[in-house]
Design a protein around this motif. Structure first.
Motif, PDB file in Angstrom:
ATOM      1  N   MET A   1      -6.249 -19.127  43.452  1.00  0.00           N
ATOM      2  CA  MET A   1      -5.214 -18.098  43.604  1.00  0.00           C
ATOM      3  C   MET A   1      -4.355 -18.391  44.833  1.00  0.00           C
ATOM      4  N   GLN A   2      -3.049 -18.279  44.681  1.00  0.00           N
ATOM      5  CA  GLN A   2      -2.138 -18.579  45.771  1.00  0.00           C
ATOM      6  C   GLN A   2      -2.304 -17.568  46.906  1.00  0.00           C
ATOM      7  N   LYS A   3      -2.360 -18.076  48.113  1.00  0.00           N
ATOM      8  CA  LYS A   3      -2.535 -17.239  49.293  1.00  0.00           C
ATOM      9  C   LYS A   3      -1.170 -16.786  49.785  1.00  0.00           C
ATOM     10  N   LEU A   4      -0.879 -15.500  49.647  1.00  0.00           N
ATOM     11  CA  LEU A   4       0.447 -14.977  49.969  1.00  0.00           C
ATOM     12  C   LEU A   4       0.438 -14.212  51.287  1.00  0.00           C
ATOM     13  N   PRO A   5       1.523 -14.310  52.044  1.00  0.00           N
ATOM     14  CA  PRO A   5       1.682 -13.413  53.188  1.00  0.00           C
ATOM     15  C   PRO A   5       1.969 -12.013  52.672  1.00  0.00           C
ATOM     16  N   ILE A   6       1.587 -11.018  53.438  1.00  0.00           N
ATOM     17  CA  ILE A   6       1.865  -9.625  53.076  1.00  0.00           C
ATOM     18  C   ILE A   6       3.182  -9.232  53.740  1.00  0.00           C
ATOM     19  N   VAL A   7       4.140  -8.809  52.927  1.00  0.00           N
ATOM     20  CA  VAL A   7       5.475  -8.470  53.430  1.00  0.00           C
ATOM     21  C   VAL A   7       5.555  -6.968  53.684  1.00  0.00           C
ATOM     22  N   ALA A   8       5.805  -6.592  54.927  1.00  0.00           N
ATOM     23  CA  ALA A   8       5.874  -5.182  55.306  1.00  0.00           C
ATOM     24  C   ALA A   8       7.207  -4.583  54.871  1.00  0.00           C
ATOM     25  N   LEU A   9       7.143  -3.633  53.950  1.00  0.00           N
ATOM     26  CA  LEU A   9       8.349  -2.963  53.468  1.00  0.00           C
ATOM     27  C   LEU A   9       8.675  -1.807  54.420  1.00  0.00           C
ATOM     28  N   ASP A  10       9.105  -2.155  55.612  1.00  0.00           N
ATOM     29  CA  ASP A  10       9.384  -1.137  56.624  1.00  0.00           C
ATOM     30  C   ASP A  10      10.807  -0.615  56.464  1.00  0.00           C
ATOM     31  N   LYS A  28       6.578 -12.530  42.497  1.00  0.00           N
ATOM     32  CA  LYS A  28       5.717 -11.387  42.785  1.00  0.00           C
ATOM     33  C   LYS A  28       5.188 -11.486  44.213  1.00  0.00           C
ATOM     34  N   LEU A  29       5.381 -10.432  44.954  1.00  0.00           N
ATOM     35  CA  LEU A  29       5.011 -10.398  46.363  1.00  0.00           C
ATOM     36  C   LEU A  29       3.764  -9.559  46.585  1.00  0.00           C
ATOM     37  N   TYR A  30       3.102  -9.809  47.712  1.00  0.00           N
ATOM     38  CA  TYR A  30       2.064  -8.921  48.221  1.00  0.00           C
ATOM     39  C   TYR A  30       2.753  -8.111  49.314  1.00  0.00           C
ATOM     40  N   THR A  31       2.915  -6.815  49.109  1.00  0.00           N
ATOM     41  CA  THR A  31       3.708  -5.985  50.004  1.00  0.00           C
ATOM     42  C   THR A  31       2.828  -5.003  50.779  1.00  0.00           C
ATOM     43  N   LYS A  32       3.379  -4.508  51.876  1.00  0.00           N
ATOM     44  CA  LYS A  32       2.727  -3.449  52.651  1.00  0.00           C
ATOM     45  C   LYS A  32       3.632  -2.225  52.672  1.00  0.00           C
ATOM     46  N   ILE A  33       3.071  -1.100  52.319  1.00  0.00           N
ATOM     47  CA  ILE A  33       3.775   0.181  52.431  1.00  0.00           C
ATOM     48  C   ILE A  33       3.090   0.974  53.531  1.00  0.00           C
ATOM     49  N   GLY A  34       3.846   1.288  54.562  1.00  0.00           N
ATOM     50  CA  GLY A  34       3.298   1.997  55.704  1.00  0.00           C
ATOM     51  C   GLY A  34       3.757   3.440  55.772  1.00  0.00           C
TER      52      GLY A  34
END
Length: 240
Positions: A1-10, A28-34
């Motif tokens: 599985m591809q290792k993705l950075p987590i993108v902060a959707l600030d 497809k991204l790995y995102t962060k919702i804060g």
């Protein structure tokens, strides 16, 4: 599985999020919702991002009495996020209650239980401020290690920490225990309010298992190009 950075959707609104995600077309991204985004838009923004095919790390940093955290996590467990978190400073009882609630919520909704991680010390915190403002007498490093051990013993999957502490935690708690590291910047980017920062390549070398990248991507002149640079450095494809 591809290792993705987590993108902060600030971002402050759903419209801003949609505009940003449109830049990536079918990727497809790995995102962060804060907290900033979640408190403006509520659970619907989580559902919208997941429906678009992206993963979500829901970064709400819960910290309250055990019963309250249990009930809150029970609700979050129904959302289908990949990971969420709470504050290790709440103690073992609170962390265990949160984990129990998260698993129960996932079972109720028929979804896979998210990973649960604990915040040790924010990457905006310095040892001097921790000792003077919070009256924590031990070193920052010892505090992070103690909180991480408590999280591990409470059954959590990992912690949020600075990449500067990842090697230490890897040696003590193993490779599988998550070291999710914010405070990531590309060379030349502003530090802003972060104090303990490293580049994606440095984070990888230090033993981080996931990195969270915000303004270096979202505020870049070309966010897609910045994301690809972060991705390459994080995966070790291109060295700085």
């Amino acid at each position: 599985m591809q290792k993705l950075p987590i993108v902060a959707l600030d971002f402050a609104s759903k419209n801003e999020v949609e505009h940003f995600l449109e830049l990536f077309n079918e990727e497809k991204l790995y995102t962060k919702i804060g907290m900033e985004l979640f408190y403006q838009e509520g659970p619907r923004i989580v559902e919208s991002v997941i429906a678009s095919g992206h993963e979500v790390f829901l970064d709400l940093k819960l910290h309250d009495i055990p019963q309250t955290v249990y009930q809150a996590m029970k609700g979050l467990g129904k959302l289908g996020v990949s990971m969420t978190n709470l504050h290790a400073a709440g103690g073992k009882e609170m962390m265990s209650a949160g984990l129990e609630g998260l698993k129960e919520g996932a079972v109720i909704s028929g979804k896979k239980a998210p990973h649960l991680i604990a915040v040790t010390q924010l990457t905006s915190m310095t040892e001097k401020r921790m000792q003077e403002d919070l009256l924590v007498a031990v070193s920052l490093e010892n505090t992070v290690l103690h909180y991480a051990k408590n999280a591990f013993e409470s059954g959590l999957d990992g912690v949020v920490c600075s990449s500067l502490e990842a090697t230490m935690l890897q040696e003590v708690l193993g490779n599988e225990f998550k070291k999710v590291t914010p405070g990531i910047r590309l060379k030349g980017d502003s530090k802003n309010d972060q104090k303990r920062i490293v580049t994606p390549a440095e984070a990888r070398q230090l033993g981080a298992t996931e990195i969270v990248v915000g303004r270096s991507i979202t505020r870049a002149d070309d966010p897609v190009k910045a994301y690809q640079l972060v991705l390459q450095q994080w995966q070790g494809v291109e060295m700085e």
